[in-house]
Design a protein around this motif. Sequence first.
Motif, PDB file in Angstrom:
ATOM      1  N   THR A 155       0.613  -1.113   0.149  1.00 10.55           N
ATOM      2  CA  THR A 155      -0.095   0.085   0.052  1.00 10.55           C
ATOM      3  C   THR A 155       0.584   1.172   0.053  1.00 10.55           C
ATOM      4  O   THR A 155       0.343   2.427  -0.465  1.00 10.55           O
ATOM      5  CB  THR A 155      -0.893   0.120   1.023  1.00 10.55           C
ATOM      6  OG1 THR A 155      -0.205  -0.036   2.346  1.00 10.55           O
ATOM      7  CG2 THR A 155      -1.873  -1.100   1.145  1.00 10.55           C
ATOM      8  N   CYS A 156       2.058   1.304   0.307  1.00  6.30           N
ATOM      9  CA  CYS A 156       3.013   2.337   0.385  1.00  6.30           C
ATOM     10  C   CYS A 156       3.628   2.499  -0.841  1.00  6.30           C
ATOM     11  O   CYS A 156       4.329   3.783  -1.143  1.00  6.30           O
ATOM     12  CB  CYS A 156       3.956   2.180   1.588  1.00  6.30           C
ATOM     13  SG  CYS A 156       5.268   1.151   1.127  1.00  6.30           S
ATOM     14  N   SER A 157       3.496   1.719  -1.996  1.00  2.00           N
ATOM     15  CA  SER A 157       3.885   1.925  -3.295  1.00  2.00           C
ATOM     16  C   SER A 157       3.131   3.115  -3.901  1.00  2.00           C
ATOM     17  O   SER A 157       1.831   2.881  -4.000  1.00  2.00           O
ATOM     18  CB  SER A 157       3.815   0.578  -3.988  1.00  2.00           C
ATOM     19  OG  SER A 157       4.041   0.738  -5.521  1.00  2.00           O
ATOM     20  N   PRO A 158       3.471   3.977  -4.819  1.00  2.00           N
ATOM     21  CA  PRO A 158       2.851   4.962  -5.527  1.00  2.00           C
ATOM     22  C   PRO A 158       1.719   4.260  -6.573  1.00  2.00           C
ATOM     23  O   PRO A 158       0.995   4.668  -6.704  1.00  2.00           O
ATOM     24  CB  PRO A 158       3.902   5.823  -6.317  1.00  2.00           C
ATOM     25  CG  PRO A 158       5.068   5.666  -5.274  1.00  2.00           C
ATOM     26  CD  PRO A 158       4.996   4.365  -4.657  1.00  2.00           C
ATOM     27  N   GLU A 159       2.263   2.919  -6.915  1.00  2.00           N
ATOM     28  CA  GLU A 159       1.595   2.482  -7.989  1.00  2.00           C
ATOM     29  C   GLU A 159       0.410   2.074  -7.380  1.00  2.00           C
ATOM     30  O   GLU A 159      -0.628   1.590  -8.025  1.00  2.00           O
ATOM     31  CB  GLU A 159       2.269   1.198  -8.590  1.00  2.00           C
ATOM     32  CG  GLU A 159       3.324   1.601  -9.542  1.00  2.00           C
ATOM     33  CD  GLU A 159       4.468   2.148  -8.791  1.00  2.00           C
ATOM     34  OE1 GLU A 159       4.738   1.902  -7.320  1.00  2.00           O
ATOM     35  OE2 GLU A 159       5.267   2.753  -9.419  1.00  2.00           O
ATOM     36  N   GLN A 424      -2.855  13.788 -13.064  1.00  2.00           N
ATOM     37  CA  GLN A 424      -1.443  14.280 -12.409  1.00  2.00           C
ATOM     38  C   GLN A 424      -1.416  13.252 -11.101  1.00  2.00           C
ATOM     39  O   GLN A 424      -0.702  13.513 -10.243  1.00  2.00           O
ATOM     40  CB  GLN A 424      -1.808  15.526 -11.983  1.00  2.00           C
ATOM     41  CG  GLN A 424      -1.744  16.422 -13.112  1.00  2.00           C
ATOM     42  CD  GLN A 424      -1.961  17.934 -12.564  1.00  2.00           C
ATOM     43  OE1 GLN A 424      -1.702  18.552 -11.466  1.00  2.00           O
ATOM     44  NE2 GLN A 424      -2.175  19.099 -13.344  1.00  2.00           N
ATOM     45  N   LEU A 425      -2.146  12.170 -11.097  1.00  2.00           N
ATOM     46  CA  LEU A 425      -2.135  11.395  -9.930  1.00  2.00           C
ATOM     47  C   LEU A 425      -0.979  10.379 -10.479  1.00  2.00           C
ATOM     48  O   LEU A 425      -0.606   9.874 -11.519  1.00  2.00           O
ATOM     49  CB  LEU A 425      -3.250  10.487  -9.704  1.00  2.00           C
ATOM     50  CG  LEU A 425      -4.527  11.178  -9.320  1.00  2.00           C
ATOM     51  CD1 LEU A 425      -5.581  10.453  -8.973  1.00  2.00           C
ATOM     52  CD2 LEU A 425      -4.193  11.979  -7.738  1.00  2.00           C
ATOM     53  N   PRO A 426      -0.023   9.752  -9.257  1.00  2.00           N
ATOM     54  CA  PRO A 426      -0.253  10.037  -7.896  1.00  2.00           C
ATOM     55  C   PRO A 426       0.407  11.319  -7.589  1.00  2.00           C
ATOM     56  O   PRO A 426       1.365  11.555  -8.127  1.00  2.00           O
ATOM     57  CB  PRO A 426       0.480   8.734  -7.414  1.00  2.00           C
ATOM     58  CG  PRO A 426       1.573   8.490  -8.427  1.00  2.00           C
ATOM     59  CD  PRO A 426       0.950   8.854  -9.817  1.00  2.00           C
ATOM     60  N   VAL A 427      -0.046  11.892  -6.470  1.00  2.00           N
ATOM     61  CA  VAL A 427       0.375  12.874  -5.777  1.00  2.00           C
ATOM     62  C   VAL A 427       1.400  12.216  -4.627  1.00  2.00           C
ATOM     63  O   VAL A 427       1.039  11.406  -3.769  1.00  2.00           O
ATOM     64  CB  VAL A 427      -0.652  13.791  -4.831  1.00  2.00           C
ATOM     65  CG1 VAL A 427       0.311  14.626  -4.307  1.00  2.00           C
ATOM     66  CG2 VAL A 427      -1.641  14.191  -5.781  1.00  2.00           C
ATOM     67  N   VAL A 428       2.704  12.167  -4.960  1.00  2.00           N
ATOM     68  CA  VAL A 428       3.616  11.443  -4.001  1.00  2.00           C
ATOM     69  C   VAL A 428       4.079  12.179  -2.882  1.00  2.00           C
ATOM     70  O   VAL A 428       3.955  13.371  -2.774  1.00  2.00           O
ATOM     71  CB  VAL A 428       4.817  10.818  -4.977  1.00  2.00           C
ATOM     72  CG1 VAL A 428       4.473  10.046  -6.125  1.00  2.00           C
ATOM     73  CG2 VAL A 428       5.539  12.144  -5.321  1.00  2.00           C
ATOM     74  N   LEU A 429       4.432  11.206  -1.872  1.00  2.00           N
ATOM     75  CA  LEU A 429       5.064  11.926  -0.634  1.00  2.00           C
ATOM     76  C   LEU A 429       6.368  12.617  -0.990  1.00  2.00           C
ATOM     77  O   LEU A 429       7.033  12.139  -1.689  1.00  2.00           O
ATOM     78  CB  LEU A 429       5.368  10.717   0.261  1.00  2.00           C
ATOM     79  CG  LEU A 429       4.073  10.267   1.139  1.00  2.00           C
ATOM     80  CD1 LEU A 429       4.736   8.850   1.662  1.00  2.00           C
ATOM     81  CD2 LEU A 429       3.638  10.957   1.860  1.00  2.00           C
TER      82      LEU A 429
END
Length: 871
Positions: A155-159, A424-429
């Motif tokens: 779940t922490c993967s941008p994908e 424009q997703l993902p909005v990455v950390l």
Amino acid sequence: MQLLLRAGVLQHFKHFYGRRFLTQSATGIEVSELTNDVKHEIESHWRTQVSQGQFDPARNDKFYVLSMFPYPSGTLHMGHVRVYAISDTVARFHRMCGQNVFQPIGWDAFGLPAENAAIQRGVEPAEWTDANIAQMKKQLQALSCSFDWKHEMSTCSPEYYKWTQKLFLMLYNKGLAYQNEALVNWDPVDNTVLADEQVDANGCSWRSGAKVQKKLLNQWFIRTTAYAKALLDGLEDPTLQDWRDIINLQRHWIGDCDGYAFQLLTSATNYLRIWTRNPEHLKDPNSFIVIKQNHYLSKLSNASRLTVENPFAGTIIPVIFSDQANFPEHCDVYLAAPSFREQDKELQETFGLAFFAHTKTSIAIDAKLAREEVLEAATRLKIGGYRVSSKLQDWLISRQRYWGTPIPIIHCKKCGAIPVPEDQLPVVLPDKKFLETQREEALRCTCPNCGDTEAKRETDTMDTFVDSSWYYLRFLDPSYTGDIVNKELVQKCMPVDLYIGGKEHAVLHLYYARFVNHFLHSCGLSPTPEPFSRLLVQGMVMGRSFRVKGSGRYIKEDEVEIVNAKKNQARLKETKEPVVMTWEKMSKSKFNGVDPTDMFKEYGTDTTRLISLADVAPTSHRNWSSATFPGILNWQKRLWLTLNDFYAARTVVGDAGMENVDTQSKAFQVEDDKLFDARNFYVKGATFNYRHTHQLSVAISKMQGLTNSLRRTPKHIVRFSPQYERALASQIIMLAPMAPHFASELWSKFVTVPHRLNASTPELQWERDVLAQRWPNIDADYKLDLTIKVNGFENCAIKVARSNLDRITHNDAMDIAFNTASVTSYLTDKKIRTTNFVLYPGIEAILNIYVDKIKQSSAQTTNSDEEIVNK
């Protein structure tokens, strides 16, 4: 004893079987004693061959078994071993029954524990999480579960969280995600907001244990209450099986949906939740709102001038802070409607509020029409109007921590809150170190609406329950880029056939997951509103803990002298102080944890799996004690000896008394028939518990019963009986889902026996491994039970050949029942209320008859069977 082969015999079979006979099995192990070293050798050989589970998306006969995915804490605990042993056993069983099984695995990888642990160690949360995933994946692979690793996701993967953000935007566009200022629960240790559901009965954080504080903050919510009635009604869905008390827990959480919720804008520019059983009251131009005096709005500097917009009557509603109103249960806001209720007119006069001039006489309002107009307008304006209980609140998802899914919202001084465009997703950390040193720069972005380059991204991240609320859908195709889910696969594979996890998730996680699936079903992205057909809520694994009486200090077992184990009496060795012995959830702080790796090293993976499944039902708590180990250890040894004995009986020639065995004699046939009955009886019992009840501990007991029958069989029967061969084959095949390495080794020895009396039997595929065998079937001429029950009590059991039982209908069962004397005599003075019929193909059939006693006068005669049935 050691299996010894004479040189001449050995030479003969070398010639007959070539090199394969030298090994007797795939590993080449020829010892008679099953030691731990032998187990490790077996598992080392078979591990790569038993660990993969292949799902074919082109096939239609799916069985989706899902265990709740783990949080990557760094190491597995025995609770993990238990849940994944259960899941894998069920998956392997259905795979051997010919179904297209999907059993994925992934990682619930965002959250506070990883962030806090990373801060303590001076590393990045991503680095800490990735290391934990690698370690736990290694342990899971050692457990040899047949997960489909090709579908692994985190779940922490941008994908992944790109699509969690897409889910948020879908909710936002439907008016189901909104921002509002609210008095929230603040955890002073973890420095974040908690949902109401994450605060315990003592007002403490579910995670840190700290006393929760109240804070006024602008937060993001998901309007789960909009689906409250659908979620409540969904608990009656006939597709739900084995939910048991979970249904009551969910029903209690949702509450009776006997009113309606609205969110009206206040002059303080936030939304106020109003719950009422009478939405038509919002049409009253004289309506006013009473709020309890301790409400956070009463602390505002302009509280005395607070008003609320009423779009339904086109008025501004005055607000009074008072405790005098008849507030609904769980509510601190009361909607008063003087034009509808006399008591509200009196309340209005008490507060000195003026009437509209024309209402002093009366207002003729059609209540039914007014209700319809209010509910229609509320839906159109996206401000509520849905059925909900007075206690259920919307889901607060904002978290003020870094390690979570970024909320895809941009804040612009000109445009307000603007959703990030989907392209424009993902909005990455942002990089954590950059965020800490140059926060303004890290958060600056361009408004997608007006192009202002001084806009700022939302700093809150989502509650991790959002990530886990839909993962069961994404698992089906985690690399799919066309949409949030692969709709074609979801339509084919949902709902989940069996969902396995702990009871601690029976309310929150299940509630959120059900909500999201109901929502996606309404969007046409999930074929059914309910995501999980069957639940298996497994009990915890408990370890024995020791606490010094008085101080409550936990101590290690080696510091304790046990006085009387049965009475839980013990004392501290050093001081002789009394010690309290209890069974508690395993924890490092309580010194009662067991490291699964230690179990694997000492006993082997299969033994650990079997121990975790034996003795108690999966739904019950498991007290982990070495005192329970001998039963499984001895069973494995007896199975090992059974195969050695079988091999010896079938291969060693020239044994005295074996040459003149008459396989056509009555005595031989009696023994052969015993094995026929034993095989069918125990296969029936084990299959029922594998497939229908998931009582895997009972399945083990049934298999142990078959082992006892095999061990009692005379040697000459072992050598020549076709039914012994079939029974032994069934024994190994039924063991395979639970102990795949051990069963594979037994099977590889079984198929090397040269005298295959049933070599042409289609039920066995001699050239294939045990996990590729079809599950044993009940013979067509074996007699099964048609059980007749009256008012829940068994009246009789009628024996029916399996071939006929599988074709019996409800009407057939009724005909049989009313041609059975014990049934008809019992029903003489009774009236049939209802009946139902349950068929378990290849197992049994049950006819339930529910009756009421007929009240008769002395002049009445007893009704005939025909009259009773007609009534």
